[in-house]
Design a protein around this motif. Structure first.
Motif, PDB file in Angstrom:
ATOM      1  N   VAL A   1     -52.497  24.229 -43.397  1.00  7.02           N
ATOM      2  CA  VAL A   1     -53.806  24.416 -44.039  1.00  7.02           C
ATOM      3  C   VAL A   1     -54.890  24.529 -42.975  1.00  7.02           C
ATOM      4  N   ARG A   2     -54.790  23.706 -41.936  1.00  4.59           N
ATOM      5  CA  ARG A   2     -55.768  23.779 -40.845  1.00  4.59           C
ATOM      6  C   ARG A   2     -55.770  25.170 -40.215  1.00  4.59           C
ATOM      7  N   GLN A   3     -54.600  25.711 -39.942  1.00  2.00           N
ATOM      8  CA  GLN A   3     -54.516  27.023 -39.309  1.00  2.00           C
ATOM      9  C   GLN A   3     -55.036  28.127 -40.221  1.00  2.00           C
ATOM     10  N   GLN A   4     -54.719  28.029 -41.499  1.00  2.00           N
ATOM     11  CA  GLN A   4     -55.210  29.025 -42.460  1.00  2.00           C
ATOM     12  C   GLN A   4     -56.739  29.006 -42.526  1.00  2.00           C
ATOM     13  N   LEU A   5     -57.309  27.807 -42.511  1.00  2.00           N
ATOM     14  CA  LEU A   5     -58.763  27.692 -42.572  1.00  2.00           C
ATOM     15  C   LEU A   5     -59.418  28.153 -41.275  1.00  2.00           C
ATOM     16  N   VAL A   6     -58.782  27.869 -40.150  1.00  2.00           N
ATOM     17  CA  VAL A   6     -59.299  28.345 -38.866  1.00  2.00           C
ATOM     18  C   VAL A   6     -59.302  29.873 -38.848  1.00  2.00           C
TER      19      VAL A   6
ATOM     20  N   ALA B   1     -56.149  18.973 -48.820  1.00  2.00           N
ATOM     21  CA  ALA B   1     -55.063  18.845 -47.852  1.00  2.00           C
ATOM     22  C   ALA B   1     -54.922  17.423 -47.322  1.00  2.00           C
ATOM     23  N   ILE B   2     -56.047  16.774 -47.039  1.00  2.00           N
ATOM     24  CA  ILE B   2     -55.959  15.404 -46.503  1.00  2.00           C
ATOM     25  C   ILE B   2     -55.384  14.459 -47.554  1.00  2.00           C
ATOM     26  N   ASN B   3     -55.744  14.677 -48.816  1.00  2.00           N
ATOM     27  CA  ASN B   3     -55.214  13.827 -49.881  1.00  2.00           C
ATOM     28  C   ASN B   3     -53.741  14.111 -50.150  1.00  2.00           C
ATOM     29  N   LEU B   4     -53.361  15.388 -50.136  1.00  2.00           N
ATOM     30  CA  LEU B   4     -51.967  15.743 -50.370  1.00  2.00           C
ATOM     31  C   LEU B   4     -51.078  15.233 -49.236  1.00  2.00           C
ATOM     32  N   SER B   5     -51.587  15.297 -48.021  1.00  2.00           N
ATOM     33  CA  SER B   5     -50.800  14.811 -46.876  1.00  2.00           C
ATOM     34  C   SER B   5     -50.564  13.310 -46.962  1.00  2.00           C
TER      35      SER B   5
ATOM     36  N   GLU C   1     -46.761  19.270 -42.115  1.00  2.00           N
ATOM     37  CA  GLU C   1     -46.855  20.707 -42.383  1.00  2.00           C
ATOM     38  C   GLU C   1     -48.111  21.040 -43.183  1.00  2.00           C
ATOM     39  N   ILE C   2     -48.423  20.205 -44.156  1.00  2.00           N
ATOM     40  CA  ILE C   2     -49.635  20.418 -44.960  1.00  2.00           C
ATOM     41  C   ILE C   2     -50.863  20.431 -44.055  1.00  2.00           C
ATOM     42  N   LEU C   3     -50.950  19.458 -43.175  1.00  2.00           N
ATOM     43  CA  LEU C   3     -52.088  19.382 -42.261  1.00  2.00           C
ATOM     44  C   LEU C   3     -52.146  20.586 -41.326  1.00  2.00           C
ATOM     45  N   ASP C   4     -51.023  20.880 -40.710  1.00  2.00           N
ATOM     46  CA  ASP C   4     -50.988  21.950 -39.705  1.00  2.00           C
ATOM     47  C   ASP C   4     -51.240  23.328 -40.301  1.00  2.00           C
TER      48      ASP C   4
ATOM     49  N   THR D   1     -69.017  23.365 -33.898  1.00  3.94           N
ATOM     50  CA  THR D   1     -68.477  24.566 -34.524  1.00  3.94           C
ATOM     51  C   THR D   1     -67.597  24.175 -35.707  1.00  3.94           C
ATOM     52  N   LEU D   2     -67.387  25.110 -36.602  1.00  2.00           N
ATOM     53  CA  LEU D   2     -66.541  24.857 -37.761  1.00  2.00           C
ATOM     54  C   LEU D   2     -65.084  24.677 -37.343  1.00  2.00           C
ATOM     55  N   ALA D   3     -64.664  25.403 -36.319  1.00  2.00           N
ATOM     56  CA  ALA D   3     -63.298  25.260 -35.813  1.00  2.00           C
ATOM     57  C   ALA D   3     -63.065  23.836 -35.324  1.00  2.00           C
ATOM     58  N   GLN D   4     -64.083  23.258 -34.697  1.00  2.00           N
ATOM     59  CA  GLN D   4     -64.002  21.876 -34.221  1.00  2.00           C
ATOM     60  C   GLN D   4     -63.874  20.913 -35.387  1.00  2.00           C
ATOM     61  N   VAL D   5     -64.610  21.175 -36.459  1.00  2.00           N
ATOM     62  CA  VAL D   5     -64.527  20.350 -37.667  1.00  2.00           C
ATOM     63  C   VAL D   5     -63.118  20.382 -38.233  1.00  2.00           C
ATOM     64  N   LEU D   6     -62.572  21.578 -38.358  1.00  2.00           N
ATOM     65  CA  LEU D   6     -61.233  21.745 -38.937  1.00  2.00           C
ATOM     66  C   LEU D   6     -60.162  21.087 -38.073  1.00  2.00           C
ATOM     67  N   GLU D   7     -60.277  21.246 -36.773  1.00  2.00           N
ATOM     68  CA  GLU D   7     -59.282  20.700 -35.860  1.00  2.00           C
ATOM     69  C   GLU D   7     -59.283  19.172 -35.866  1.00  2.00           C
ATOM     70  N   SER D   8     -60.445  18.564 -36.050  1.00  2.00           N
ATOM     71  CA  SER D   8     -60.527  17.102 -36.012  1.00  2.00           C
ATOM     72  C   SER D   8     -60.300  16.465 -37.383  1.00  2.00           C
ATOM     73  N   TYR D   9     -60.521  17.230 -38.457  1.00  2.00           N
ATOM     74  CA  TYR D   9     -60.393  16.664 -39.813  1.00  2.00           C
ATOM     75  C   TYR D   9     -58.939  16.603 -40.269  1.00  2.00           C
ATOM     76  N   LEU D  10     -58.236  17.698 -40.171  1.00  2.00           N
ATOM     77  CA  LEU D  10     -56.859  17.752 -40.659  1.00  2.00           C
ATOM     78  C   LEU D  10     -55.888  17.344 -39.551  1.00  2.00           C
ATOM     79  N   THR D  11     -55.877  16.054 -39.260  1.00  2.00           N
ATOM     80  CA  THR D  11     -55.025  15.496 -38.219  1.00  2.00           C
ATOM     81  C   THR D  11     -54.249  14.302 -38.766  1.00  2.00           C
ATOM     82  N   GLU D  12     -53.178  13.964 -38.086  1.00  2.00           N
ATOM     83  CA  GLU D  12     -52.392  12.797 -38.482  1.00  2.00           C
ATOM     84  C   GLU D  12     -53.185  11.508 -38.264  1.00  2.00           C
ATOM     85  N   ALA D  13     -54.027  11.491 -37.245  1.00  2.00           N
ATOM     86  CA  ALA D  13     -54.847  10.303 -36.978  1.00  2.00           C
ATOM     87  C   ALA D  13     -55.803  10.040 -38.134  1.00  2.00           C
TER      88      ALA D  13
END
Length: 207
Positions: free
Chosen positions: A181-186, A161-165, A176-179, A83-95
């Motif tokens: 932007v991820r929520q807005q996209l979700v 977002a990943i580059n800015l973070s 905050e950038i990761l969290d 799912t796209l939600a899964q993509v967003l949740e795994s992409y914009l992470t600190e890891a």
């Protein structure tokens, strides 16, 4: 027996070539295309510098092949995303932010592409197009909604977002950038943001 012996040099070369590409794909993502030279790539792959031209005609050929190898990692990642939600949740992470060498090459090398060679840009562009099709395919159909436009927005949001973070020095802001932007996209992909915006527009029209 003779055939097996004659195949050994070719098998060894193929194995060595793959090792070089693995190192280059990881180190380019970590350091940028200009952040590491051929000599260091070969050394870290355990190969002599003199053997470089047995595998590649030029440094640019190494870059192009390493990009393709790095994008195959992204292919595998997309194949496991349901799912796209899964993509967003795994992409914009600190890891992901902290491990560019094993992460998305589109994000890690975004800043390098503006001054990359034409051949490197061609490979990168093909990957962007593929990811755009992938993202569009995961979006829900909502009447006459512009799915491709929304996919472009999501892809741009992820890469930006990943580059800015990674660029900011403040760890709190980076998180905050990761969290956010991820929520807005979700919310956007779930239709929440669009529905709310549409309702606000209609309310404004009747006021």
């Amino acid at each position: 027996m003779g055939g097996a012996v004659s195949d050994m040099p070719k098998k060894t070369k193929t194995h060595t070539h793959a090792k070089i590409l693995k190192v280059a794909a990881r180190r380019f993502r970590e350091l940028g295309l200009d952040g590491i030279g051929v000599a260091d790539v070969m050394k870290q792959a355990g190969v002599t510098v003199g053997a470089f031209y047995k595998h590649f005609k030029s440094r640019d050929e190494l870059v192009v092949e390493a990009l393709s190898a790095a994008f195959r990692d992204l292919d595998a990642w997309e194949e496991h995303a349901e799912t796209l939600a899964q993509v967003l949740e795994s992409y914009l992470t600190e890891a992901h932010r902290d491990n560019p060498g094993t992460g998305c090459a589109m994000g890690a090398l975004l800043g390098d592409m503006s001054h990359a060679s034409k051949s490197a840009k061609t490979v990168y562009t093909a990957r962007v197009k593929r990811s755009l099709v992938f993202t569009t395919g995961l979006l829900p159909s909502e009447g006459n909604a512009d799915k491709r436009g929304r996919a472009l927005l999501i892809l741009s949001g992820l890469l930006g977002a990943i580059n800015l973070s990674r660029a900011v020095s403040d760890p709190i802001l980076s998180r905050e950038i990761l969290d956010r932007v991820r929520q807005q996209l979700v919310d956007l992909t779930a239709g929440n943001a669009l529905s709310k915006h549409s309702a606000e527009l209609k309310q404004g029209d009747t006021a």
